[in-house]
Design an enzyme around this catalytic site. Structure first.
Site, mmCIF file in Angstrom:
data_model
loop_
_atom_site.group_PDB
_atom_site.id
_atom_site.type_symbol
_atom_site.label_atom_id
_atom_site.label_comp_id
_atom_site.label_asym_id
_atom_site.label_seq_id
_atom_site.Cartn_x
_atom_site.Cartn_y
_atom_site.Cartn_z
ATOM 1 N N GLY A 28 0.805 -1.213 0.000
ATOM 2 C CA GLY A 28 0.000 0.000 0.000
ATOM 3 C C GLY A 28 0.840 1.266 0.000
ATOM 4 O O GLY A 28 2.021 1.236 -0.338
ATOM 5 N N HIS A 34 4.172 1.516 -8.058
ATOM 6 C CA HIS A 34 3.189 0.429 -7.942
ATOM 7 C C HIS A 34 2.264 0.420 -9.174
ATOM 8 O O HIS A 34 1.931 -0.634 -9.704
ATOM 9 C CB HIS A 34 2.316 0.630 -6.703
ATOM 10 C CG HIS A 34 3.051 0.613 -5.394
ATOM 11 N ND1 HIS A 34 3.204 1.730 -4.619
ATOM 12 C CD2 HIS A 34 3.657 -0.390 -4.720
ATOM 13 C CE1 HIS A 34 3.867 1.419 -3.519
ATOM 14 N NE2 HIS A 34 4.161 0.148 -3.549
ATOM 15 N N GLN A 145 11.760 -3.745 -10.203
ATOM 16 C CA GLN A 145 13.225 -3.849 -10.158
ATOM 17 C C GLN A 145 13.812 -3.027 -9.014
ATOM 18 O O GLN A 145 14.919 -3.271 -8.560
ATOM 19 C CB GLN A 145 13.822 -3.365 -11.487
ATOM 20 C CG GLN A 145 15.319 -3.649 -11.599
ATOM 21 C CD GLN A 145 15.988 -2.750 -12.596
ATOM 22 O OE1 GLN A 145 15.537 -2.675 -13.739
ATOM 23 N NE2 GLN A 145 17.051 -2.069 -12.188
ATOM 24 N N SER A 182 9.425 5.541 -3.681
ATOM 25 C CA SER A 182 9.304 4.594 -2.580
ATOM 26 C C SER A 182 8.276 5.121 -1.601
ATOM 27 O O SER A 182 8.193 6.332 -1.376
ATOM 28 C CB SER A 182 10.652 4.447 -1.859
ATOM 29 O OG SER A 182 10.470 3.821 -0.591
HETATM 30 P P1 AMP Z 1 5.995 -2.430 -1.691
HETATM 31 O O1 AMP Z 1 4.611 -1.870 -1.531
HETATM 32 O O2 AMP Z 1 7.085 -1.488 -1.297
HETATM 33 O O3 AMP Z 1 6.126 -3.803 -1.075
HETATM 34 O O4 AMP Z 1 6.206 -2.643 -3.241
HETATM 35 C C1 AMP Z 1 5.309 -3.436 -3.993
HETATM 36 C C2 AMP Z 1 5.891 -3.670 -5.366
HETATM 37 O O5 AMP Z 1 6.108 -2.414 -6.030
HETATM 38 C C3 AMP Z 1 7.253 -4.379 -5.313
HETATM 39 O O6 AMP Z 1 7.329 -5.338 -6.359
HETATM 40 C C4 AMP Z 1 8.207 -3.230 -5.530
HETATM 41 O O7 AMP Z 1 9.448 -3.623 -6.081
HETATM 42 C C5 AMP Z 1 7.432 -2.371 -6.501
HETATM 43 N N1 AMP Z 1 7.959 -1.002 -6.509
HETATM 44 C C6 AMP Z 1 8.213 -0.217 -5.426
HETATM 45 N N2 AMP Z 1 8.758 0.970 -5.811
HETATM 46 C C7 AMP Z 1 8.850 0.927 -7.166
HETATM 47 C C8 AMP Z 1 9.332 1.841 -8.158
HETATM 48 N N3 AMP Z 1 9.829 3.039 -7.840
HETATM 49 N N4 AMP Z 1 9.277 1.459 -9.453
HETATM 50 C C9 AMP Z 1 8.769 0.244 -9.799
HETATM 51 N N5 AMP Z 1 8.301 -0.661 -8.915
HETATM 52 C C10 AMP Z 1 8.332 -0.334 -7.615
#
Ligand code: AMP
Length: 274
Positions: A28, A34, A145, A182
């Site tokens: 989230g 995302h 990635q 992020s």
């Molecule tokens: P998270 O919510 O941080 O667990 O991320 C969920 C998914 O989104 C994971 O596969 C992450 O690698 C991806 N993700 C997070 N930040 C980015 C970004 N800046 N660019 C592409 N994918 C992302």
């Protein structure tokens, strides 16, 4: 967009919707990174599933589980607008009932870099993603990635455990100044936010120096000079893309990887070398 909060509801929906089914797991606090995963899944799938679950197993005792950003209403609107068909939104009791006791060990790859800084992190990631894949049973799992070591660990888990899911890695979405998007960027102060893109600049310098044939020691030294003085470096390294083992001589596919703290916020980034 339909929302499932229990495993039975999720299975009932995912089992009848048309395939191929693409799946995007998240914690989230959604941003364009995302949504890039959702867009890719939307292009390649008939049905798109997503999940939001802040997985306590992947947070260490002194980490930011309690203050991790949460905005479920905004997230639902973003996923719905991006074309998610089914959102799986379990609570902790659904995912981890009181007698839950099994874990998936990420092996040696899960002990390096992020695993060294956060010893229980990858075991939490592999355990929750195993559960999500068994609940959703997607044809393709979409991962960013941005979390390169996570993609390597999960690819290996899926191969080792014969999980019938294809993995697609989506390139990192960035701010205009290079900072990787992020959910944790909201923690940065104004000064830290200004300093944060220097991690990306250090990785660009590291990649260029390695591609020019410099020794890793010289390449890392050159890259360090690009870091803002506010950055407290955790690691800068060059690794094999499949094993995440450090390499001294560039043999693609590889990643240059880095982690640094800006104040109390720890940021990760990487660049792919083909
Ligand atoms: P998270 O919510 O941080 O667990 O991320 C969920 C998914 O989104 C994971 O596969 C992450 O690698 C991806 N993700 C997070 N930040 C980015 C970004 N800046 N660019 C592409 N994918 C992302």
């Amino acid at each position: 967009m339909q929302v499932a909060t229990t495993i039975l509801q999720a299975r009932a929906l995912f089992d009848v919707l048309p395939r191929p089914l693409g799946f995007v797991p998240t914690m989230g606090a959604l941003h364009e990174g995302h949504l890039a995963l959702v867009r890719r899944a939307r292009e390649e799938s008939t049905t798109v599933g997503a999940s939001i679950f802040i997985n306590p197993l992947q947070f260490g005792a002194n980490e930011d589980l309690e203050k991790y950003p949460r905005d479920i209403e905004a997230d639902r609107a973003k996923f719905s607008a991006a074309g998610v068909d089914v959102l799986f939104l379990p609570n902790q009791a659904v995912m981890y009932p009181p007698d839950f006791s099994t874990a998936v060990d990420a092996g040696e790859m899960g002990t390096r870099f992020e695993g060294a800084a956060r010893p229980t992190h990858f075991r939490g990631v592999t355990t929750v993603v195993s559960k999500l894949l068994n609940i959703v049973r997607p044809d393709t799992l979409y991962l960013g990635q941005k979390d390169a070591q996570q993609t390597a660990v999960l690819r290996r888990m899926i191969r080792d455990l014969d999980i019938p899911t294809h993995v697609t890695i989506v390139p990192t979405e960035r701010e205009a100044d290079g900072l990787a998007l992020s959910s944790r960027n909201v923690y940065l102060s104004v000064e830290e936010r200004q300093a944060a893109p220097s991690l990306h600049h250090a990785l660009q310098a590291l990649r260029m120096a390695m591609q020019m044939g410099k020794s890793k020691a010289d390449a890392v030294a050159a890259a360090r000079t690009r870091l803002d003085p506010l950055a407290q470096l955790d690691y800068l390294d060059v690794v094999d893309a499949n094993t995440f083992a450090p390499i001294d001589v560039l043999s693609p596919p590889a990643f240059v990887i880095g982690a640094a703290r800006f104040g109390s916020t720890r940021l990760l980034d990487n660049l792919w070398i083909e």
